[in-house]
Design a protein around this motif. Structure first.
Motif, mmCIF file in Angstrom:
data_model
loop_
_atom_site.group_PDB
_atom_site.id
_atom_site.type_symbol
_atom_site.label_atom_id
_atom_site.label_comp_id
_atom_site.label_asym_id
_atom_site.label_seq_id
_atom_site.Cartn_x
_atom_site.Cartn_y
_atom_site.Cartn_z
ATOM 1 N N GLY A 178 4.504 5.568 -4.727
ATOM 2 C CA GLY A 178 3.660 4.756 -3.864
ATOM 3 C C GLY A 178 3.334 3.450 -4.549
ATOM 4 O O GLY A 178 3.938 3.103 -5.577
ATOM 5 N N GLN A 179 2.389 2.736 -3.989
ATOM 6 C CA GLN A 179 1.973 1.472 -4.590
ATOM 7 C C GLN A 179 0.495 1.532 -4.950
ATOM 8 O O GLN A 179 -0.331 2.062 -4.201
ATOM 9 C CB GLN A 179 2.236 0.308 -3.637
ATOM 10 C CG GLN A 179 3.715 0.043 -3.413
ATOM 11 C CD GLN A 179 3.976 -1.131 -2.479
ATOM 12 O OE1 GLN A 179 3.111 -1.997 -2.296
ATOM 13 N NE2 GLN A 179 5.150 -1.161 -1.879
ATOM 14 N N THR B 256 1.872 3.742 1.778
ATOM 15 C CA THR B 256 2.942 3.540 0.794
ATOM 16 C C THR B 256 3.378 4.839 0.097
ATOM 17 O O THR B 256 4.342 4.835 -0.656
ATOM 18 C CB THR B 256 2.531 2.527 -0.295
ATOM 19 O OG1 THR B 256 1.444 3.069 -1.079
ATOM 20 C CG2 THR B 256 2.098 1.202 0.327
ATOM 21 N N TRP B 257 2.671 5.946 0.342
ATOM 22 C CA TRP B 257 2.995 7.192 -0.355
ATOM 23 C C TRP B 257 4.234 7.854 0.241
ATOM 24 O O TRP B 257 4.346 8.022 1.459
ATOM 25 C CB TRP B 257 1.822 8.165 -0.279
ATOM 26 C CG TRP B 257 2.075 9.503 -0.920
ATOM 27 C CD1 TRP B 257 2.276 10.699 -0.269
ATOM 28 C CD2 TRP B 257 2.149 9.806 -2.318
ATOM 29 N NE1 TRP B 257 2.461 11.713 -1.186
ATOM 30 C CE2 TRP B 257 2.405 11.197 -2.448
ATOM 31 C CE3 TRP B 257 2.037 9.031 -3.473
ATOM 32 C CZ2 TRP B 257 2.536 11.822 -3.687
ATOM 33 C CZ3 TRP B 257 2.165 9.647 -4.708
ATOM 34 C CH2 TRP B 257 2.405 11.032 -4.806
ATOM 35 N N ILE C 56 -3.661 5.474 -4.092
ATOM 36 C CA ILE C 56 -2.450 4.849 -3.562
ATOM 37 C C ILE C 56 -2.771 3.991 -2.347
ATOM 38 O O ILE C 56 -3.572 4.371 -1.486
ATOM 39 C CB ILE C 56 -1.409 5.936 -3.195
ATOM 40 C CG1 ILE C 56 -1.031 6.756 -4.425
ATOM 41 C CG2 ILE C 56 -0.171 5.328 -2.556
ATOM 42 C CD1 ILE C 56 -0.325 5.983 -5.521
#
Length: 236
Positions: free
Chosen positions: A60-61, A15-16, A11
């Motif tokens: 996330g991302q 962002t998580w 991740i």
């Protein structure tokens, strides 16, 4: 590899967002054991690992692409799947369904948790039902990652239901363990017959991917299935 390390590997930093962290196991069948009480074992693993349960779920991302992800942790009671693990995975799938997110589940488990009896086994059907809606009705994209070990009720349910199933090199993947099979059938299991490499040649899953290129492989797969970065400059 701990679940936190794997989240960090996969991740994008910062962002998580965790989901359902406050969900903890109780003792639904009042499991009797000559060893520790079930509740005491849970408390012990919570202190030892810093986790509340055997899975972390969240969003996330991945190289800028929004995803939903669940990561099992073998260090917490052997990654066993009880009611809380099953509920967290189901809620994650439902969230991904409602928000049209690609889904990644990282498996590391000894199977269903015996201390919760048939309630543990029920999680297999519950998760599979949620995945059916996600995959067949909503036509969304689910990647299953099999790490070592992936066995029992996890293999027999969501572990093998991925649209793409990825295995790590040398991962131990099975339903029942070698010793259990040999004692039950009174036959010798060939050495290495439950390794990722052997099972790959039998067609059990798709690619075997080492950890270092895994993030890039996942990024390409989700983009091939129509999910793209929020910012096109995020593509790596």
């Amino acid at each position: 590899m701990s679940s936190s390390d794997r989240i960090e590997l996969s991740i994008d930093p910062g962002t998580w967002g965790s989901m359902d962290e406050d969900m903890i196991s109780v003792d639904p069948i009042e499991f009797q054991s000559e060893e520790d009480l079930y509740k005491d074992r849970i408390d012990s693993y919570q202190r030892k690992t810093g986790l509340t349960e055997a899975i972390q779920t969240g969003t996330g991302q991945l190289n800028g692409i929004p995803i939903a992800m669940g990561v099992m942790d073998f260090q917490f009671m052997g990654g066993s799947m009880g009611s809380v693990v099953g509920e967290k995975i189901t809620r994650l799938i439902e969230y991904a369904t409602n928000n049209f997110l690609p889904l990644i589940l990282v498996c590391a488990s000894g199977g269903a948790r015996m201390q919760e009896g048939s309630l543990s086994l029920m999680q297999m059907a519950k998760i599979s039902s949620a995945l059916y809606d996600y995959q067949s009705n909503k036509k969304l994209f689910y990647v299953s990652i099999l790490t070592s070990p992936t066995t029992g009720g996890v293999t027999a349910s969501f572990g093998m239901l991925g649209d793409i199933i990825i295995a790590e090199p040398n991962a131990y993947i099975a339903f029942a363990g070698k010793r259990v099979i040999e004692q039950t059938l009174n036959k010798t299991i060939p050495e290495g017959s439950q390794s990722a490499e052997y099972l790959f040649h039998k067609g059990l899953f798709d690619p075997i991917v080492p950890r270092s290129p895994l993030k890039g492989v996942l990024s390409e797969l989700v983009q091939l299935h129509g999910f793209f970065p929020l910012n096109q400059n995020s593509i790596k």
